[in-house]
Motif scaffolding. Structure first.
Motif, short mmCIF file in Angstrom:
data_model
loop_
_atom_site.label_atom_id
_atom_site.label_comp_id
_atom_site.label_asym_id
_atom_site.label_seq_id
_atom_site.Cartn_x
_atom_site.Cartn_y
_atom_site.Cartn_z
N UNK A 82 0.83 -1.20 0.00
CA UNK A 82 0.00 0.00 0.00
C UNK A 82 0.87 1.25 0.00
N UNK A 83 0.24 2.40 -0.16
CA UNK A 83 0.93 3.68 -0.02
C UNK A 83 1.11 3.97 1.46
N UNK A 84 2.34 4.30 1.86
CA UNK A 84 2.62 4.74 3.22
C UNK A 84 2.61 6.26 3.23
N UNK A 85 3.79 6.84 2.99
CA UNK A 85 3.91 8.29 2.80
C UNK A 85 4.13 8.55 1.32
N UNK A 86 3.22 9.24 0.66
CA UNK A 86 3.36 9.41 -0.79
C UNK A 86 4.70 10.03 -1.17
N UNK A 87 5.21 9.57 -2.31
CA UNK A 87 6.46 10.10 -2.83
C UNK A 87 6.29 11.51 -3.35
N UNK A 100 -7.66 15.47 -17.22
CA UNK A 100 -6.41 15.61 -16.47
C UNK A 100 -6.72 15.65 -14.99
N UNK A 101 -5.99 14.86 -14.21
CA UNK A 101 -6.21 14.82 -12.77
C UNK A 101 -4.87 14.73 -12.06
N UNK A 102 -4.84 15.24 -10.84
CA UNK A 102 -3.64 15.18 -10.00
C UNK A 102 -3.78 14.02 -9.01
N UNK A 103 -2.67 13.28 -8.83
CA UNK A 103 -2.68 12.09 -7.99
C UNK A 103 -1.47 12.07 -7.08
N UNK A 104 -1.66 11.60 -5.85
CA UNK A 104 -0.52 11.20 -5.02
C UNK A 104 -0.06 9.84 -5.50
N UNK A 105 1.25 9.58 -5.35
CA UNK A 105 1.74 8.29 -5.83
C UNK A 105 2.90 7.79 -4.98
N UNK A 106 3.16 6.49 -5.07
CA UNK A 106 4.31 5.86 -4.44
C UNK A 106 4.68 4.65 -5.31
N UNK A 128 -5.22 -6.86 -7.29
CA UNK A 128 -5.23 -5.64 -6.49
C UNK A 128 -6.65 -5.21 -6.16
N UNK A 129 -6.76 -4.44 -5.10
CA UNK A 129 -8.01 -3.76 -4.75
C UNK A 129 -7.82 -2.27 -5.03
N UNK A 130 -8.68 -1.72 -5.87
CA UNK A 130 -8.57 -0.31 -6.23
C UNK A 130 -9.91 0.37 -5.98
N UNK A 131 -10.17 0.80 -4.74
CA UNK A 131 -11.43 1.50 -4.47
C UNK A 131 -11.50 2.81 -5.25
N UNK A 210 -4.66 13.58 -0.49
CA UNK A 210 -5.26 13.69 0.82
C UNK A 210 -6.05 12.48 1.27
N UNK A 211 -6.17 11.48 0.43
CA UNK A 211 -6.91 10.28 0.81
C UNK A 211 -6.17 9.53 1.92
N UNK A 212 -6.92 8.86 2.77
CA UNK A 212 -6.32 8.11 3.87
C UNK A 212 -5.70 6.80 3.40
#
Length: 459
Positions: A82-87, A100-106, A128-131, A210-212
């Motif tokens: 899973x994502x811990x602290x996004x890169x 076009x969308x902005x995303x956090x990623x790792x 994978x699970x992708x909610x 900002x997602x948990x």
């Protein structure tokens, strides 16, 4: 019927925590308690002459290994990544919607894997699970025999839904020595002797800023193979034991004309229809909520749902093999991977352990007695064998559900499935799939299923 890109392969296997399940059975403990805590064990040696190498990451120890950039391993009954602290953040412009969308990623990069088979082809798999608000990208970097590397090839941009991004393969990827054809990385000139001897996998996990929680990846890896070019294959010896699994029967043809935006409707839905048969064999079904978009006048709405859930926006079809495996694994405690098998003996081994399989084949009407059609590429579900060794298949290219069960001659079926070269209806040389197969099975297989999967080279 579906006409997939040449030489692509699909097999799905119950892998997700097989090693832990085996240890639990031996020790009498639970699968979770028995999860390995040390570094991943090296792959088991394959049988002599088997031209396929499978390597998948799925245990907690597997996810601890590799290189983490913002990702974290999570434990539990089904360990994952899973994502811990996004890169950081990045913008993705969806080529199929223009959005076009902005995303956090790792990202997570696997340890290098040296293949037991110097290979001409590679196919990735992932579960994978992708909610909502999440998706993943899967990339593969191959190592050639001379020590140089391929680029990082995108093997899929995937989400279980289609609201955030459109699920897609990526066209036009090549370095002049190898090329990605939808879901298969292939050496351009196998006759030159060039081979891929190793590889790494890179997973990028995305979520809305900002997602948990982000997506969870339970399994990822690849199958490499070097199947020799051949128009015919050696005949295997039947076991002499009749065995048939009671797999639900669904026809793709009853959906002809429905939802043509997904691969022109049901007439081309052999892959998702086959997938749905085995998903339901394992006791899983789409929820009523997931089916609300389907016209209530349609029977078997879950087939429409499977087609939408496997659709590849770049390929413009539902026959992307890893996408089908990933779809199956969205159901509770199911796992799926892509591989090749080597004979009908392999299929008999799986059937006796209670594991049906989906095979991909191409043939003219004269090459498969009783089919009544020819195809450049078609998926069907193998559910058993007669005492004489003939193949019992649920063939979705049937006029209705009642007509789906077929019995095909062993020698004919084995050849059209395992060969890599054939003559098409026009008499020209075309490609064959070389033993491609999907396997869907419990994420924690039984001991008998583990033994069978190991026997055919999947574990």
């Amino acid at each position: 019927m579906t006409a997939p890109t040449p030489r692509r392969a699909v097999l799905v296997a119950a892998l997700a925590v097989a090693t832990a399940a085996t240890a639990a059975t031996v020790s009498g403990g639970s699968a979770e308690a028995a999860a390995p805590s040390g570094p991943p064990a090296p792959p088991a040696p394959r049988g002599p002459g088997r031209p396929v190498d499978n390597r998948f990451w799925y245990s907690y120890a597997h996810w601890l290994a590799g290189t983490h950039q913002g990702t974290t391993a999570v434990g539990g009954a089904r360990p994952g990544l899973e994502i811990g602290t996004p890169l950081g953040r990045t913008e993705y412009a969806d080529p199929h919607t223009g959005k076009k969308s902005t995303w956090e990623y790792a990202t997570w990069t696997s340890p290098p894997h040296r293949s037991t088979v110097p290979a001409t082809e590679a196919i990735a798999s992932w579960n994978a699970r992708t909610p909502a608000g999440t998706w993943i990208q899967v990339e593969l970097c191959g190592t050639y025999a001379d020590g140089t590397h391929t680029p990082w090839y995108v093997m899929g941009r995937w989400a279980s839904g289609d609201r955030d991004i459109r699920r897609t393969s990526v066209d036009g990827q090549t370095d002049g020595r190898s090329t990605v054809w939808t879901d298969t990385l292939a050496v351009d000139a196998p006759a030159s002797g060039l081979r891929i001897t190793g590889w790494r996998l890179r997973l990028t996990l995305y979520r809305k800023p900002g997602a948990d929680r982000g997506p969870t990846v339970w399994l990822a890896g690849a199958m490499l193979s070097d199947v020799p070019d051949r128009f015919t294959v050696p005949a295997s010896t039947p076991s002499g034991q009749a065995h048939e699994l009671q797999v639900p029967r669904y026809s793709q043809e009853t959906h002809a004309g429905r939802y043509p935006e997904y691969d022109n409707g049901g007439e081309a839905w052999c892959s998702p229809t086959s997938s749905q048969m085995i998903i339901e064999f394992w006791g899983r079904k789409a929820s009523a909520t997931a089916l609300t978009w389907v016209d209530p006048k349609y029977a078997d709405p879950q087939i429409c749902h499977a087609a939408r859930s496997t659709y590849d926006a770049a390929y413009k079809g539902c026959g992307n093999w890893p996408f089908n495996a990933a779809y199956a694994a969205t159901y509770r405690q199911l796992a799926g991977v892509v591989t090749r098998l080597c004979s009908l003996t392999d299929l008999e081994t799986l059937i006796r352990a209670g594991i049906p399989a989906i095979t991909s084949q191409s043939f003219t009407p004269q090459e498969l007695t009783g089919a009544g059609y020819g195809t450049a590429g078609h998926l069907m579900t193998v559910i058993g064998f007669t005492a004489a060794g003939d193949v019992i298949a649920n063939d979705p290219n049937s006029p209705d559900n009642a007509a789906v069960r077929r019995v095909y001659k062993r020698r004919e079926f084995e050849n059209i499935w395992l060969r890599t070269k054939r003559h098409n209806a026009a008499g020209k040389v075309a490609s064959g799939t070389g033993g491609i197969c999907y396997l869907y099975a419990p994420a924690v297989p039984s001991v008998a299923q583990i033994v069978a999967l190991r026997a055919v080279g999947v574990l």
